[in-house]
Scaffold this active site. Structure first.
Site, mmCIF file in Angstrom:
data_model
loop_
_atom_site.group_PDB
_atom_site.id
_atom_site.type_symbol
_atom_site.label_atom_id
_atom_site.label_comp_id
_atom_site.label_asym_id
_atom_site.label_seq_id
_atom_site.Cartn_x
_atom_site.Cartn_y
_atom_site.Cartn_z
ATOM 1 N N GLU A 10 0.818 -1.220 0.000
ATOM 2 C CA GLU A 10 0.000 0.000 0.000
ATOM 3 C C GLU A 10 0.847 1.264 0.000
ATOM 4 O O GLU A 10 0.379 2.317 -0.408
ATOM 5 C CB GLU A 10 -0.941 0.007 1.211
ATOM 6 C CG GLU A 10 -2.095 -0.996 1.126
ATOM 7 C CD GLU A 10 -1.732 -2.384 1.610
ATOM 8 O OE1 GLU A 10 -0.530 -2.639 1.891
ATOM 9 O OE2 GLU A 10 -2.638 -3.232 1.719
ATOM 10 N N HIS A 60 2.640 -8.627 1.829
ATOM 11 C CA HIS A 60 1.320 -8.110 1.465
ATOM 12 C C HIS A 60 0.353 -9.224 1.059
ATOM 13 O O HIS A 60 0.646 -10.016 0.159
ATOM 14 C CB HIS A 60 1.448 -7.113 0.312
ATOM 15 C CG HIS A 60 0.122 -6.642 -0.206
ATOM 16 N ND1 HIS A 60 -0.702 -5.794 0.516
ATOM 17 C CD2 HIS A 60 -0.553 -6.932 -1.347
ATOM 18 C CE1 HIS A 60 -1.810 -5.580 -0.175
ATOM 19 N NE2 HIS A 60 -1.746 -6.264 -1.301
ATOM 20 N N HIS A 104 2.240 1.440 5.268
ATOM 21 C CA HIS A 104 1.105 2.385 5.279
ATOM 22 C C HIS A 104 0.750 2.699 6.727
ATOM 23 O O HIS A 104 1.142 1.976 7.652
ATOM 24 C CB HIS A 104 -0.102 1.745 4.579
ATOM 25 C CG HIS A 104 -0.402 0.383 5.116
ATOM 26 N ND1 HIS A 104 -1.123 0.187 6.269
ATOM 27 C CD2 HIS A 104 0.001 -0.843 4.706
ATOM 28 C CE1 HIS A 104 -1.155 -1.105 6.530
ATOM 29 N NE2 HIS A 104 -0.478 -1.760 5.606
ATOM 30 N N HIS A 116 -4.773 0.864 7.252
ATOM 31 C CA HIS A 116 -5.409 -0.275 7.933
ATOM 32 C C HIS A 116 -4.380 -0.874 8.890
ATOM 33 O O HIS A 116 -3.197 -0.515 8.837
ATOM 34 C CB HIS A 116 -5.923 -1.336 6.958
ATOM 35 C CG HIS A 116 -4.836 -2.037 6.206
ATOM 36 N ND1 HIS A 116 -4.269 -1.527 5.057
ATOM 37 C CD2 HIS A 116 -4.174 -3.196 6.439
ATOM 38 C CE1 HIS A 116 -3.337 -2.340 4.630
ATOM 39 N NE2 HIS A 116 -3.234 -3.365 5.447
HETATM 40 ZN ZN LIG Z 1 -0.204 -3.766 5.406
#
Ligand SMILES: [Zn+2]
Length: 269
Positions: A10, A60, A104, A116
């Site tokens: 992200e 990820h 992120h 998140h």
């Molecule tokens: Zn992540």
């Protein structure tokens, strides 16, 4: 000198949408190449700074995003899932320092691109000893459990702020600035790669001055889940106490065990 790179998606240059980060997204094939090339910049910097060994852990989603045939040939890749330490697989006492690339901001961060914490659908808040953490803190504590510092974090502006607040004066590179959760002003990849390579080199040279993230145990984790049905399942695990409809709490003497209990809860959810 051995460096572990935990690579998320992200926070990669140009990435702003689920079309980029989901395997069935229209732009996913392109974005995974961006991710691979951005990790290569960090690998080049690590070797330039004096690293003898670089391990990359694909962190990820499915954890098989990085294209191995496009990766720097002198690095090794940990790919696929599940893995006991998930985003921190490869971590052990032989690692000297860790990089977080493509990270992120934690869930609930305004203007954090694709913010998140571990699971966008399951986790609302993740607290350790009453301190709310995102993936940066969650994973830095795993490195800390082995006495190892996180020395470089790259991603959007918000995650670099989060990283410095938590980890102190480490190397960070902001490759894009969030305008909303799904929009950003982004650098060109070539520019981002140059900045990451330079920061990675410096980070390796500065390992001795950066402290691992640690907390005093025991580790009490409080997890706010998205649905009460998830807590219905979580409280079946011995030692997990339900303290509200969607909130569970549990305590372990060591952080890795507590983290694995969290993983079990998410797997059940
Ligand atoms: Zn992540």
């Amino acid at each position: 000198m051995k460096i572990l790179i935990s690579a998320d998606m992200e926070g990669i240059t140009g990435v702003v949408a689920s079309d980029h980060v989901s395997r069935d997204g229209k732009d996913y094939e392109r974005a995974r190449l961006w991710m691979t090339h951005e990790v290569n910049a960090a690998i080049r910097g690590a070797f330039a700074g004096g690293a003898a060994e670089v391990i990359v852990n694909d962190s990820h989603a499915s954890m098989k995003n990085i294209l191995v045939d496009e990766l720097h040939p002198d690095a090794q890749l940990i790919t696929g899932s599940p893995k006991p330490l998930s985003m921190m697989e490869g971590m052990d006492e032989t690692v000297n320092a860790v990089f977080f690339v493509g990270y992120h901001a934690r869930k609930g961060t305004a203007f954090g691109v694709l913010d998140h914490t571990y699971s966008g659908t399951d986790v609302v808040r993740y607290l350790v000893n009453d301190v709310e953490l995102g993936e940066t803190g969650q994973n830095a504590l795993i490195a800390g459990a082995f006495g190892v510092p996180v020395v470089l974090v790259t991603g959007d502006t918000r995650v670099t702020v989060e990283a410095r607040e938590l980890l102190g004066n480490i190397e960070t590179v902001a490759v894009k600035d969030g305008i909303s959760r799904y929009a950003a002003k982004t650098l060109h990849p070539s520019k981002a790669h140059a900045l990451i390579e330079e920061a990675a080199m410096k980070a390796v040279q500065r390992i001795g001055e950066i402290k691992p993230l640690t907390m005093v145990g025991p580790y009490s984790l409080e997890i706010e889940l998205a649905q009460s049905s998830m807590a219905d399942m979580a409280e079946l695990i011995p030692g997990v106490e339900r303290i509200a409809a969607r909130v569970v709490r549990f305590t372990h003497a060591d952080y890795i065990t507590a983290y694995k209990c969290f993983r079990a809860i998410i797997a059940m959810s």
